[in-house]
Design a protein around this motif. Structure first.
Motif, mmCIF file in Angstrom:
data_model
loop_
_atom_site.group_PDB
_atom_site.id
_atom_site.type_symbol
_atom_site.label_atom_id
_atom_site.label_comp_id
_atom_site.label_asym_id
_atom_site.label_seq_id
_atom_site.Cartn_x
_atom_site.Cartn_y
_atom_site.Cartn_z
ATOM 1 N N ARG A 46 11.623 -1.547 1.732
ATOM 2 C CA ARG A 46 10.170 -1.439 1.647
ATOM 3 C C ARG A 46 9.713 -0.431 0.598
ATOM 4 N NH1 ARG A 46 7.835 -0.552 7.515
ATOM 5 N NH2 ARG A 46 5.905 -0.595 6.314
ATOM 6 N N THR A 53 -2.762 -1.715 -6.183
ATOM 7 C CA THR A 53 -2.395 -1.195 -4.867
ATOM 8 C C THR A 53 -3.469 -0.203 -4.420
ATOM 9 O OG1 THR A 53 -0.065 -1.429 -5.424
ATOM 10 C CG2 THR A 53 -0.611 0.005 -3.556
ATOM 11 N N LEU A 101 5.754 4.356 -0.780
ATOM 12 C CA LEU A 101 5.468 3.140 -0.029
ATOM 13 C C LEU A 101 4.081 2.632 -0.414
ATOM 14 C CD1 LEU A 101 6.336 1.210 2.301
ATOM 15 C CD2 LEU A 101 5.198 2.809 3.866
ATOM 16 N N LEU A 157 0.792 0.647 0.094
ATOM 17 C CA LEU A 157 0.036 0.184 1.259
ATOM 18 C C LEU A 157 -1.048 -0.789 0.797
ATOM 19 C CD1 LEU A 157 -0.482 3.594 3.117
ATOM 20 C CD2 LEU A 157 1.397 1.960 3.363
ATOM 21 N N HIS A 158 -0.959 -2.007 1.300
ATOM 22 C CA HIS A 158 -1.970 -3.023 0.990
ATOM 23 C C HIS A 158 -2.807 -3.349 2.218
ATOM 24 C CE1 HIS A 158 -0.460 -3.874 -3.042
ATOM 25 N NE2 HIS A 158 0.746 -3.660 -2.528
ATOM 26 N N ASP A 207 -1.305 -2.840 8.477
ATOM 27 C CA ASP A 207 -0.064 -3.239 9.146
ATOM 28 C C ASP A 207 1.160 -2.559 8.547
ATOM 29 O OD1 ASP A 207 -1.569 -4.893 10.747
ATOM 30 O OD2 ASP A 207 -1.076 -6.720 9.645
ATOM 31 N N ALA A 208 1.050 -2.072 7.312
ATOM 32 C CA ALA A 208 2.180 -1.387 6.672
ATOM 33 C C ALA A 208 2.511 -0.073 7.379
ATOM 34 C CB ALA A 208 1.879 -1.123 5.203
ATOM 35 N N ASP A 223 3.445 0.803 10.357
ATOM 36 C CA ASP A 223 4.012 0.282 11.589
ATOM 37 C C ASP A 223 4.942 1.317 12.221
ATOM 38 O OD1 ASP A 223 6.130 0.246 9.820
ATOM 39 O OD2 ASP A 223 6.423 -1.922 9.884
ATOM 40 N N ALA A 225 7.276 3.017 9.608
ATOM 41 C CA ALA A 225 6.582 4.008 8.780
ATOM 42 C C ALA A 225 6.214 5.240 9.600
ATOM 43 C CB ALA A 225 5.338 3.390 8.148
#
Length: 119
Positions: A78, A62, A94, A96-97, A100-101, A103, A106
């Motif tokens: 999530r 990650t 959370l 994050l990859h 878009d995560a 959003d 978040a």
């Protein structure tokens, strides 16, 4: 340690951090404190942290984890993990990859944490 030192050699982590930082800055003023293990976002007190799991967990790919402190346990699926380090304070992790995560959902969590940081 500087931010550049913290993310040296981890371009994906840096790009994701920059998205998180821009999101926080759009919410309101916050200081950024870079430590050896994490980067803290502070507004009165720390309300969110960014860290790179691969620095500590060798099998974790990650690029960045965003940890957000809330006064309640959020029920979103999530979250990778939720911990209650002190009664009534929940840290939500959370992974994050991709950018878009970060959003609207978040952003809402970050806004809530930012607002609660001065209470």
């Amino acid at each position: 340690m500087s931010l550049d030192d913290f993310v040296a050699g981890r371009e994906d982590s840096r790009r994701l951090f920059d998205v998180v930082r821009a999101t926080v800055e759009a919410i309101g003023p916050a200081q950024i404190r870079v430590g050896k293990r994490q980067i803290s976002f502070v507004h009165g007190r720390a309300f969110a942290w960014a860290w790179i799991p691969g620095r500590y967990l060798h099998r974790n790919r990650t690029p960045l984890v965003l940890t957000i402190s809330l006064y309640h346990r959020d029920t979103s699926p999530r979250w990778k993990e939720i911990v209650e380090p002190v009664p009534g304070r929940f840290t939500h992790h959370l992974e994050l990859h991709t950018a878009d995560a970060i959003d609207a959902e978040a952003c809402g969590w970050l806004r809530e944490a930012w607002q609660a940081a001065t209470q």
